[in-house]
Design an enzyme around this catalytic site. Structure first.
Site, mmCIF file in Angstrom:
data_model
loop_
_atom_site.group_PDB
_atom_site.id
_atom_site.type_symbol
_atom_site.label_atom_id
_atom_site.label_comp_id
_atom_site.label_asym_id
_atom_site.label_seq_id
_atom_site.Cartn_x
_atom_site.Cartn_y
_atom_site.Cartn_z
ATOM 1 C CB CYS A 1 -1.228 0.355 0.936
ATOM 2 S SG CYS A 1 -2.052 -1.330 0.745
ATOM 3 C CG HIS B 1 -3.565 3.354 2.740
ATOM 4 N ND1 HIS B 1 -3.764 3.775 1.083
ATOM 5 C CD2 HIS B 1 -2.576 2.309 2.994
ATOM 6 C CE1 HIS B 1 -4.629 1.992 1.364
ATOM 7 N NE2 HIS B 1 -3.899 1.583 2.289
ATOM 8 C CG ASN C 1 -7.453 -0.409 1.691
ATOM 9 O OD1 ASN C 1 -6.326 0.409 0.846
ATOM 10 N ND2 ASN C 1 -6.575 -0.677 2.511
HETATM 11 O O1 UT7 Z 1 -3.401 -0.928 3.965
HETATM 12 C C1 UT7 Z 1 -2.531 -1.902 4.124
HETATM 13 C C2 UT7 Z 1 -2.649 -1.458 5.852
HETATM 14 N N1 UT7 Z 1 -4.055 -1.721 6.708
HETATM 15 C C3 UT7 Z 1 -4.281 -1.559 7.760
HETATM 16 O O2 UT7 Z 1 -3.811 -0.274 7.669
HETATM 17 C C4 UT7 Z 1 -5.418 -2.132 8.036
HETATM 18 C C5 UT7 Z 1 -5.541 -1.683 9.719
HETATM 19 N N2 UT7 Z 1 -6.733 -2.451 10.400
HETATM 20 C C6 UT7 Z 1 -7.552 -2.449 10.272
HETATM 21 O O3 UT7 Z 1 -7.954 -1.246 10.379
HETATM 22 C C7 UT7 Z 1 -8.829 -3.394 11.036
HETATM 23 O O4 UT7 Z 1 -7.719 -3.588 11.711
HETATM 24 C C8 UT7 Z 1 -9.632 -3.713 10.688
HETATM 25 C C9 UT7 Z 1 -10.851 -3.163 10.035
HETATM 26 C C10 UT7 Z 1 -8.848 -5.044 9.440
HETATM 27 C C11 UT7 Z 1 -10.193 -4.917 11.632
HETATM 28 O O5 UT7 Z 1 -11.106 -4.451 12.569
HETATM 29 P P1 UT7 Z 1 -10.745 -4.269 14.307
HETATM 30 O O6 UT7 Z 1 -11.785 -3.264 15.240
HETATM 31 O O7 UT7 Z 1 -9.070 -3.634 14.813
HETATM 32 O O8 UT7 Z 1 -11.137 -5.758 13.997
HETATM 33 P P2 UT7 Z 1 -10.532 -7.308 14.825
HETATM 34 O O9 UT7 Z 1 -9.699 -7.325 13.535
HETATM 35 O O10 UT7 Z 1 -9.455 -6.656 16.134
HETATM 36 O O11 UT7 Z 1 -11.915 -8.246 14.664
HETATM 37 C C12 UT7 Z 1 -12.767 -7.392 16.123
HETATM 38 C C13 UT7 Z 1 -13.513 -8.627 15.572
HETATM 39 C C14 UT7 Z 1 -12.910 -10.125 15.618
HETATM 40 O O12 UT7 Z 1 -14.159 -11.278 16.097
HETATM 41 P P3 UT7 Z 1 -14.071 -11.458 17.927
HETATM 42 O O13 UT7 Z 1 -12.905 -12.566 17.623
HETATM 43 O O14 UT7 Z 1 -13.756 -10.476 18.648
HETATM 44 O O15 UT7 Z 1 -15.540 -12.474 17.600
HETATM 45 C C15 UT7 Z 1 -13.223 -10.452 13.902
HETATM 46 O O16 UT7 Z 1 -13.575 -11.484 13.871
HETATM 47 O O17 UT7 Z 1 -14.388 -8.439 14.324
HETATM 48 C C16 UT7 Z 1 -14.693 -9.363 13.759
HETATM 49 N N3 UT7 Z 1 -14.434 -8.672 12.432
HETATM 50 C C17 UT7 Z 1 -15.708 -8.733 11.586
HETATM 51 N N4 UT7 Z 1 -17.151 -8.843 12.120
HETATM 52 C C18 UT7 Z 1 -17.802 -8.122 11.348
HETATM 53 C C19 UT7 Z 1 -13.991 -8.714 11.552
HETATM 54 N N5 UT7 Z 1 -14.231 -8.187 10.407
HETATM 55 C C20 UT7 Z 1 -15.362 -8.153 10.555
HETATM 56 C C21 UT7 Z 1 -16.608 -7.734 9.352
HETATM 57 N N6 UT7 Z 1 -17.568 -7.685 10.017
HETATM 58 N N7 UT7 Z 1 -16.206 -7.635 8.394
#
Ligand code: UT7
Length: 326
Positions: A111, A253, A283
């Site tokens: 990215c 980004h 993204n």
């Molecule tokens: O482009 C390259 C650079 N990328 C970035 O900078 C991305 C950085 N990361 C992020 O933006 C965030 O970490 C994400 C958007 C990818 C994820 O958001 P988050 O708030 O950090 O979620 P998480 O990965 O900590 O997951 C929390 C919960 C999990 O469920 P449990 O294990 O707590 O039950 C995930 O399974 O949210 C769940 N989850 C979802 N639930 C519904 C993850 N994706 C989804 C989804 N819908 N799409």
């Protein structure tokens, strides 16, 4: 000394909304909007490849710069989803555009690829090697996503953006730049299988299905980003001898609206100075900065002499930032 004399972008026609995703994976429009800010993204048609998106964006940039393909002397494409593993996509784009025989190469820092490419192109112009350079950021992540993995497939979209930069003594061009990588965390974003280490045809490895697709340790990358980006902003300002009050616009980004809000809060740069289009495009990896830039230019936001900060971050884990005078 350089000047951006033209910008262009291209988004595929097909819109995929959060509601469309609800039918594919266990997610909700509410979760995606609250956790990322994304409402919809574009998905390329099956018959479109990365080079097609890039060529459309490049044609728009060349036309807004009012220069012909034959006037381009160097082509750099930032991408992590080239048409083929080999060759680079840049020569394919070069041929489709009619910029025949000029040097054309890809830069893959995921990215951060567009920021890396722009800094590299500026170095070539400053060295006196070339006058006009076309820099493209183009990605087609719909082809590498695991459409069963809600943690990644809800975030990305397809698109391309491009700029034409030219040697110019009337503006200062790059006021500061800062790019780098934290290679110890390189494996936090990867496609495990299909490279030369684990080729897809090594069937004796009994690969898992998901290892053929893009994977991201979202939370770890999030933490890297909200620490790294404010530090990069501070370094860019010091190097350029500027303060936050001198900056007119910031294009980060477009990875997550929460990252943009956190960076705004930590650096005290008002949110209104951040150009944001993540809600409509998601993204788009290396395309995200040049698409947002093109939209802001077309909307008349960015004016000559404005000071614009652009920062990419992501796989590698990499970052690439610059302040330019428009
Ligand atoms: O482009 C390259 C650079 N990328 C970035 O900078 C991305 C950085 N990361 C992020 O933006 C965030 O970490 C994400 C958007 C990818 C994820 O958001 P988050 O708030 O950090 O979620 P998480 O990965 O900590 O997951 C929390 C919960 C999990 O469920 P449990 O294990 O707590 O039950 C995930 O399974 O949210 C769940 N989850 C979802 N639930 C519904 C993850 N994706 C989804 C989804 N819908 N799409």
């Amino acid at each position: 000394m350089f000047k951006i004399i033209g910008t262009g972008s291209y988004l595929p026609e097909k819109v995929m909304s959060n509601f469309d995703l609800e039918k594919l994976v266990d997610t909700t429009d509410e979760w995606i909007r609250e956790r990322t800010g994304i409402q919809e993204r574009r998905i390329a048609q099956d018959n479109q490849s990365n080079s097609d998106l890039a060529v459309n964006a490049a044609k728009n940039a060349l036309s807004s710069a009012n220069i012909k393909p034959q006037d381009v002397e160097l082509l750099i494409v930032g991408t992590s989803t080239p048409d083929y593993a080999v060759p680079a996509v840049a020569p394919i784009i070069q041929h489709k555009l009619g910029c025949n025989n000029i040097p054309a190469f890809d830069i893959n820092s995921v990215c951060s690829s567009f920021a890396y490419s722009l800094i590299t192109a500026a170095g070539f112009l400053n060295s006196g090697f070339y006058n006009n350079c076309l820099v493209i950021g183009s990605d087609i992540y719909s082809r590498i996503l695991n459409w069963h993995d809600r943690a990644t497939c809800c975030i990305f979209g397809d698109g391309a953006g491009a700029v034409v930069i030219t040697k110019d003594q009337s503006t200062k061009g790059i006021l500061s730049h800062n790019y780098g990588a934290k290679g110890e965390d390189a494996e936090l974003i990867k496609i495990p299988v299909g490279g030369s280490k684990y080729p897809a045809h090594f069937l004796h490895n009994n690969y898992k299905k998901e290892d053929f697709y893009f994977q991201m340790a979202g939370l770890d990358v999030y933490e890297f980003t909200i620490i790294t980006v404010p530090r990069v902003i501070n370094d860019l300002l010091i190097q350029a001898n500027l303060t936050i009050f001198d900056i007119d616009w910031v294009i980060l980004h477009q990875a997550n609206i929460r990252i943009i809000e956190s960076v705004s809060k930590k650096t005290k740069i008002p949110l209104e100075k951040f150009i944001v289009n993540i809600q409509k495009v998601g993204n788009t990896s290396s395309a995200s900065i040049p698409i947002a830039l093109d939209e802001a230019v077309k909307q008349g936001k960015i004016k000559r002499k404005d000071k614009l900060m652009m920062i990419g971050f992501g796989g590698g884990l990499s970052w690439g930032g610059l302040i330019i005078e428009w």
